[in-house]
Design an enzyme around this catalytic site. Structure first.
Site, PDB file in Angstrom:
ATOM      1  NE  ARG A  10      71.457  -2.912  38.677  1.00 49.97           N
ATOM      2  CZ  ARG A  10      71.957  -2.072  37.776  1.00 49.97           C
ATOM      3  NH1 ARG A  10      72.910  -2.496  36.958  1.00 49.97           N
ATOM      4  NH2 ARG A  10      71.538  -0.838  37.679  1.00 49.97           N
ATOM      5  NE  ARG A  31      67.709  -4.808  25.909  1.00 48.26           N
ATOM      6  CZ  ARG A  31      68.311  -3.647  25.706  1.00 48.26           C
ATOM      7  NH1 ARG A  31      67.898  -2.845  24.733  1.00 48.26           N
ATOM      8  NH2 ARG A  31      69.311  -3.272  26.480  1.00 48.26           N
ATOM      9  CE  LYS A 189      62.913   4.866  44.116  1.00 45.92           C
ATOM     10  NZ  LYS A 189      63.930   5.170  43.134  1.00 45.92           N
ATOM     11  CD  GLU A 196      69.494   6.582  46.656  1.00 48.03           C
ATOM     12  OE1 GLU A 196      70.128   6.537  45.581  1.00 48.03           O
ATOM     13  OE2 GLU A 196      68.454   5.925  46.862  1.00 48.03           O
TER      14      GLU A 196
END
Length: 327
Positions: A10, A31, A189, A196
């Site tokens: 994605r 892959r 992050k 988040e």
């Protein structure tokens, strides 16, 4: 600039498309040969194997991995390390644990290979909006790869500068930042994802309260049949709780006010757990972040409307599909 990309899911696939649109050359492998062919048709150069990908890149080479954290990333990094040379760079843009970054950087430094960890936020919308990049690793390697980061990032037009900030102070206003040495990018992050979780939980619980205002057990004069899509739309304008997550909540509620296609089983991909583990190590109270993580655990047992909205938000920003129910 030339870049190898391993992993065309994605995010990785959309990152390649954004880089191609920005004039970069991308050599890609996944892959799934069909995904490689699709990106080759879009202008990338497809490789049939990691060895071929390494051979198609000109030194000093740079290979970016967008793979699931853990075994897939570890095995691919090890394979690429045997194919690269001193002066080349490996970038992990997935959600690896920052402690693994420190170990990998030390091991690769012995081979003369630069290791960068790039915390990448943007989800399925990144191709259009750009990706917020939190980068760790050697300063010289980060500087060499700035054209890549600059193209992937949203750019200065994504948000007005903070009042009082001198223009051109640093790259943060472009949407990417060298946060520090190995592990620093994924550390930032990790905390970003912990926050988040908390923000999403607050929206989910708030809209659940609004929806439950029509409950039959409440006195009739205090019973409100509220239009949740319209309230979400209202709050997007001038409210102090406005955010991109609220934009996505409004979108999800407009598409399906009852969120009927969601069961409310909310997964966690690891960063929330690592954030709480780090809070314990640092002795920092993180009560909201911890509660939001535990709420996800609970949702897999008895999901309600709040959990459905959490699932809807994950689907909106990241394309995440609910896991099937388990016995």
């Amino acid at each position: 600039m030339q870049l190898g990309m391993v992993g065309l899911g994605r995010m990785g696939g959309n990152m390649v498309l954004r880089l191609l649109a920005g004039g970069h050359e991308c050599v890609v492998w996944d892959r799934d040969p069909g995904v490689v062919e699709a990106h080759a048709a879009a202008g990338a150069r497809g490789a049939a194997a990691l060895q071929e990908l390494a051979g198609m890149l000109a030194p000093p080479r740079a290979v970016w991995l967008m793979l699931p954290a853990g075994k897939p990333t570890e095995e691919t990094l090890a394979a690429l390390a045997d194919l690269l040379s001193p002066g080349d760079a490996l970038i992990d843009g997935g959600n690896s644990h920052f402690k693994d970054d420190v170990r990998r950087a030390r091991e690769l430094a012995g081979r003369g290979i630069d290791y960068l960890d790039a915390g990448t936020s943007g989800g399925v919308w990144g191709r259009e909006r750009g990706y917020c990049l939190m980068i760790g690793g050697p300063a010289a390697a980060v500087a060499r790869l700035e054209p890549i980061f600059r193209t992937l990032a949203p750019g200065r037009d994504a948000a007005p500068p903070t009042p009082g900030r001198a223009p051109g102070t640093g790259t943060a206003e472009e949407g990417f930042l060298h946060c520090g040495p190995a592990g620093a990018g994924h550390f930032v992050k990790m905390v970003h994802n912990g926050i988040e979780y908390g923000l999403m939980q607050a929206y989910a619980e708030g809209f659940d309260l609004l929806r439950s205002a029509a409950a039959e057990h409440l006195p009739a004069e205090r019973r409100y049949d509220l239009d949740l899509p319209e309230i979400a739309e209202l709050w997007r304008r001038g409210s102090v709780v406005g955010s991109w997550l609220l934009d996505l909540a409004a979108r999800a509620l407009r598409e399906d006010p009852e969120l009927a296609r969601f069961a409310g089983r909310v997964q966690d991909s690891g960063e929330g757990r690592w954030t709480i583990e780090t809070a314990i190590e640092e002795g920092v109270p993180a009560t909201v972040l911890a509660a939001s993580l535990f709420a996800r655990f609970r949702s897999r047992r008895d999901g309600g409307f709040a959990d459905k909205l959490l699932s809807a938000l994950r689907a909106q920003f990241g394309g995440h599909v609910e896991a099937p129910a388990k016995d």
